[in-house]
Design a protein around this motif. Structure first.
Motif, mmCIF file in Angstrom:
data_model
loop_
_atom_site.group_PDB
_atom_site.id
_atom_site.type_symbol
_atom_site.label_atom_id
_atom_site.label_comp_id
_atom_site.label_asym_id
_atom_site.label_seq_id
_atom_site.Cartn_x
_atom_site.Cartn_y
_atom_site.Cartn_z
ATOM 1 N N HIS A 25 -13.377 -4.033 -18.032
ATOM 2 C CA HIS A 25 -12.514 -5.238 -17.821
ATOM 3 C C HIS A 25 -11.184 -4.981 -17.732
ATOM 4 O O HIS A 25 -10.297 -5.418 -16.886
ATOM 5 C CB HIS A 25 -12.639 -6.351 -18.958
ATOM 6 C CG HIS A 25 -14.001 -7.097 -18.430
ATOM 7 N ND1 HIS A 25 -14.144 -8.303 -17.809
ATOM 8 C CD2 HIS A 25 -15.262 -7.082 -19.004
ATOM 9 C CE1 HIS A 25 -15.334 -8.571 -17.508
ATOM 10 N NE2 HIS A 25 -16.103 -7.997 -18.698
ATOM 11 N N HIS A 29 -8.666 -5.553 -14.748
ATOM 12 C CA HIS A 29 -7.577 -6.817 -14.546
ATOM 13 C C HIS A 29 -6.209 -5.826 -14.394
ATOM 14 O O HIS A 29 -5.258 -6.417 -13.558
ATOM 15 C CB HIS A 29 -7.652 -7.566 -15.654
ATOM 16 C CG HIS A 29 -8.606 -8.533 -15.901
ATOM 17 N ND1 HIS A 29 -8.888 -9.502 -15.009
ATOM 18 C CD2 HIS A 29 -9.729 -8.372 -16.759
ATOM 19 C CE1 HIS A 29 -10.006 -10.077 -15.256
ATOM 20 N NE2 HIS A 29 -10.648 -9.466 -16.380
ATOM 21 N N SER A 93 -15.685 -6.948 -10.113
ATOM 22 C CA SER A 93 -14.977 -7.461 -9.471
ATOM 23 C C SER A 93 -15.693 -8.780 -8.397
ATOM 24 O O SER A 93 -15.225 -9.864 -8.238
ATOM 25 C CB SER A 93 -14.264 -6.681 -8.500
ATOM 26 O OG SER A 93 -13.513 -5.482 -9.307
#
Length: 288
Positions: A25, A29, A93
């Motif tokens: 993650h 991001h 994603s």
């Protein structure tokens, strides 16, 4: 009752769970943040092409950069990049994109009410535009058959193939069928190239002389990202119609396409393309 951690890996939300996946993650991001920063630094670029104008928005750069940095494009040749934007990042994603588009849908929803009277006046046009799917069939089916597609042409050419069409074809034929492979191919192509294409199309469309509100309605083809790129480019190019009005017409059209488009494909488009396939395939079809 079982805990979330005990749910099978096939759970639809499994790719975005954070338990034991903080590294994935974080890389996802941070990569997105870096792409956004680069795209915004480049900024808006516009240039004339013939009688029209092409407007390149940061969203287009973000799509292109996002494709390039993936593990199976530049990642094939740049080992550090492949480790950062790995296959796990790609899997995370996809469902996150749906969540990220939700605020966008809310934003465009707020544009509908101020233009309510104009939308009511154009009401029949919003519904009738769905017959444009039939034009897509008449153009795309012969081309697909000429390229060597068989029953894949039914799924690939029945419409622009966003989520409603994907659901209809999957339910009727199955995703592993030729029709399922066809609709999935068009869906994936639209996901990768659609935003770029419609962003360019929105900037150049006013050169056709068609009324800007008709063009803004055409931007609503059932995909939030494509509609955003198209309507934003169109709004930057057109000065005769307020930007908010263009965006509200596009947003309403996009919403209705998601609703009426489902029935148009199911009740009209699919029967029409199936019958046309039976007629045209023996005439212009060829081996792949």
């Amino acid at each position: 009752m079982t805990d979330d951690a005990d749910e099978p890996a096939t759970d639809r939300w499994a790719p975005i769970r954070t338990a034991g996946r903080w590294s994935v993650h974080a890389r996802t991001h941070l990569t997105v943040l870096a792409i956004v920063v680069v795209a915004e630094l480049i900024g808006e670029i516009s240039f004339p092409v013939g009688p029209g104008q092409v407007v390149l928005l940061p969203m287009l750069y973000a799509v292109v950069i996002g494709i390039l940095v993936t593990y199976n494009v530049l990642g094939r040749y740049v080992d550090p990049l492949r480790k950062i934007v790995s296959k796990d990042v790609s899997r995370v994603s996809s469902p996150l994109l749906i969540i990220a588009l939700m605020p966008l849908g809310v934003k465009y929803g707020t544009l509908v009410a101020p233009a309510f009277n104009q939308l009511i006046e154009a009401g029949p046009a919003f519904v009738l535009q769905e017959f444009g799917n039939l034009g897509t069939i008449l153009l795309a089916l012969p081309l697909a058959l000429a390229l060597g597609l068989k029953r894949e042409a039914i799924g690939s050419a029945v419409s622009i193939a966003r989520e409603p069409t994907l659901g209809v074809i999957t339910d009727k034929y199955g995703i592993d069928s030729p029709e399922g492979r066809g609709v999935l191919g068009t869906y994936l192509t639209g996901t990768v190239l659609g935003t770029v294409f419609f962003g360019l199309l929105g900037g150049f469309a006013p050169a056709t002389g068609i009324h800007p509100l008709a063009l803004s309605m055409a931007c609503g083809m059932g995909s939030a990202s494509m509609m955003t790129a198209c309507s934003a480019s169109l709004a930057q190019t057109v000065s005769s119609v307020p930007e908010d009005q263009i965006l509200s017409f596009a947003a309403t059209s996009n919403l209705l396409t998601g609703i009426t488009g489902l029935y148009m494909v199911l009740l009209v488009g699919l029967p029409v393309i199936t019958r046309l396939y039976r007629v045209l395939e023996p005439v212009i079809g060829r081996d792949a």
